[in-house]
Design an enzyme around this catalytic site. Structure first.
Site, PDB file in Angstrom:
ATOM      1  N   VAL A 167       0.811  -1.224   0.000  1.00  0.00           N
ATOM      2  CA  VAL A 167       0.000   0.000   0.000  1.00  0.00           C
ATOM      3  C   VAL A 167       0.838   1.264   0.000  1.00  0.00           C
ATOM      4  CG1 VAL A 167      -1.986  -1.109   1.066  1.00  0.00           C
ATOM      5  CG2 VAL A 167      -0.258  -0.009   2.521  1.00  0.00           C
ATOM      6  N   ASN A 202      -5.667  -1.027   7.696  1.00  0.00           N
ATOM      7  CA  ASN A 202      -5.063  -1.682   8.848  1.00  0.00           C
ATOM      8  C   ASN A 202      -3.562  -1.903   8.711  1.00  0.00           C
ATOM      9  OD1 ASN A 202      -5.043  -3.562  11.308  1.00  0.00           O
ATOM     10  ND2 ASN A 202      -4.395  -4.938   9.658  1.00  0.00           N
ATOM     11  N   SER A 212      -4.191   4.123  16.721  1.00  0.00           N
ATOM     12  CA  SER A 212      -3.622   3.513  17.927  1.00  0.00           C
ATOM     13  C   SER A 212      -3.803   4.480  19.078  1.00  0.00           C
ATOM     14  CB  SER A 212      -2.127   3.235  17.709  1.00  0.00           C
ATOM     15  OG  SER A 212      -1.484   2.860  18.911  1.00  0.00           O
ATOM     16  N   SER A 224      -1.397   5.202  20.514  1.00  0.00           N
ATOM     17  CA  SER A 224      -0.167   5.955  20.238  1.00  0.00           C
ATOM     18  C   SER A 224      -0.414   7.111  19.285  1.00  0.00           C
ATOM     19  CB  SER A 224       0.895   5.017  19.660  1.00  0.00           C
ATOM     20  OG  SER A 224       1.200   3.977  20.564  1.00  0.00           O
ATOM     21  N   TYR A 248       6.556   6.163  15.295  1.00  0.00           N
ATOM     22  CA  TYR A 248       5.224   5.540  15.279  1.00  0.00           C
ATOM     23  C   TYR A 248       4.172   6.515  15.775  1.00  0.00           C
ATOM     24  CZ  TYR A 248       1.708   1.856  16.078  1.00  0.00           C
ATOM     25  OH  TYR A 248       0.578   1.073  16.072  1.00  0.00           O
ATOM     26  N   LYS A 256       0.887   7.640  13.566  1.00  0.00           N
ATOM     27  CA  LYS A 256      -0.471   7.367  14.031  1.00  0.00           C
ATOM     28  C   LYS A 256      -1.187   8.662  14.441  1.00  0.00           C
ATOM     29  CE  LYS A 256      -0.689   2.940  13.402  1.00  0.00           C
ATOM     30  NZ  LYS A 256      -1.623   2.371  12.386  1.00  0.00           N
TER      31      LYS A 256
END
Length: 254
Positions: free
Chosen positions: A62, A88, A139, A141, A152, A156
């Site tokens: 993706v 996802n 998340s 996060s 990360y 997110k």
């Protein structure tokens, strides 16, 4: 229940964990599921285990806009429509920013953020036709920070706010766009964490329900957000975290 009878659902990162559980949940409710991931053999294994609707395997990355266009074209050729997109696919990188590599930054951003952008950009025109919905897997996060997870957190956090912005832009088009924000969830990506008893004890102390989530518990919420039951919900980042985000961060005192 067959809330998604003959609906077409694209699930990225469908080869394992939350993606696999989500594909299974939609299939059990009658959906035709497009399984997207980088490993053909994993996707075929998932497809063989589905009960319910038909499955289409799309081995693709993706983070490539060209690959995303092929996913959409294959979905429309096979099923003629798209009703739900579940973004996802994701990876993580640990470490403080001064110690992080440029490669780590690019890898996480290309999959966790660029992949969401490319998929939404390609699929939302089809969802306008079907009055469908997007569920992004963000998340906890993406709501608050973690120690040693800056890359990360950045990716997110961007998904969290992109979800809000797209919901505002496309609500009057009849497209609902939401996100789930899980805390620690059992998956291949977190397997090493579950082998660390001391770390797990810390999580269990912080999470009011006292445990990590099963992938199926996240999938259940994703299915709810995509369903008619959630028809007046859009722009939401829903913590699915066992109560973790209810805390102000202070330790237990009794």
């Amino acid at each position: 229940m067959h809330r998604f009878e003959n609906k077409v659902v694209i699930v990225t990162g469908a080869g394992s964990g939350m993606g696999r559980a989500t594909a299974a949940r939609f299939a059990r409710e009658g959906a035709h599921v497009v399984l997207v991931g980088r490993r053909q053999e994993k996707l075929e294994e998932v497809a063989q285990g589905l009960e319910g609707g038909r499955a289409l395997v799309c081995a693709a990355d993706v983070s490539s806009p060209e690959a995303v266009q092929r996913i959409v074209a294959a979905s429309l050729k096979a099923f003629g429509r798209i009703d739900v997109l579940v973004n996802n696919a994701g990876v993580a990188a640990q470490g403080k920013i001064p110690d992080a590599s440029i490669e780590d930054w690019k890898k996480v951003m290309s999959i966790d953020l660029d992949g969401v952008f490319y998929m939404c950009r390609a699929v939302i025109p089809e969802l306008i036709k079907t009055k469908g919905s997007v569920i992004n897997v963000s998340s906890v996060s993406g709501i608050g920070g973690d120690w040693g997870m800056g890359i990360y957190n950045a990716a997110k956090g961007a998904v969290t706010n992109l979800t809000r912005a797209m919901a505002m832009d496309h609500g009057k088009d009849g497209v609902r766009i939401n996100a789930v924000n899980p805390s620690l969830t059992k998956s291949e990506m977190t397997a090493d964490m579950f082998d660390d008893d001391a770390l797990m004890a810390k999580f269990e102390e912080r999470i009011p329900l006292g445990r990590a989530a099963a992938a199926e518990e996240i999938a259940d919420v994703i299915a709810f957000l995509a369903s008619h039951d959630a028809r007046f919900i859009t722009g939401v980042n829903l913590p699915v975290d066992g109560g973790l985000s209810a805390s102000n961060g202070q330790p237990p005192q009794a």
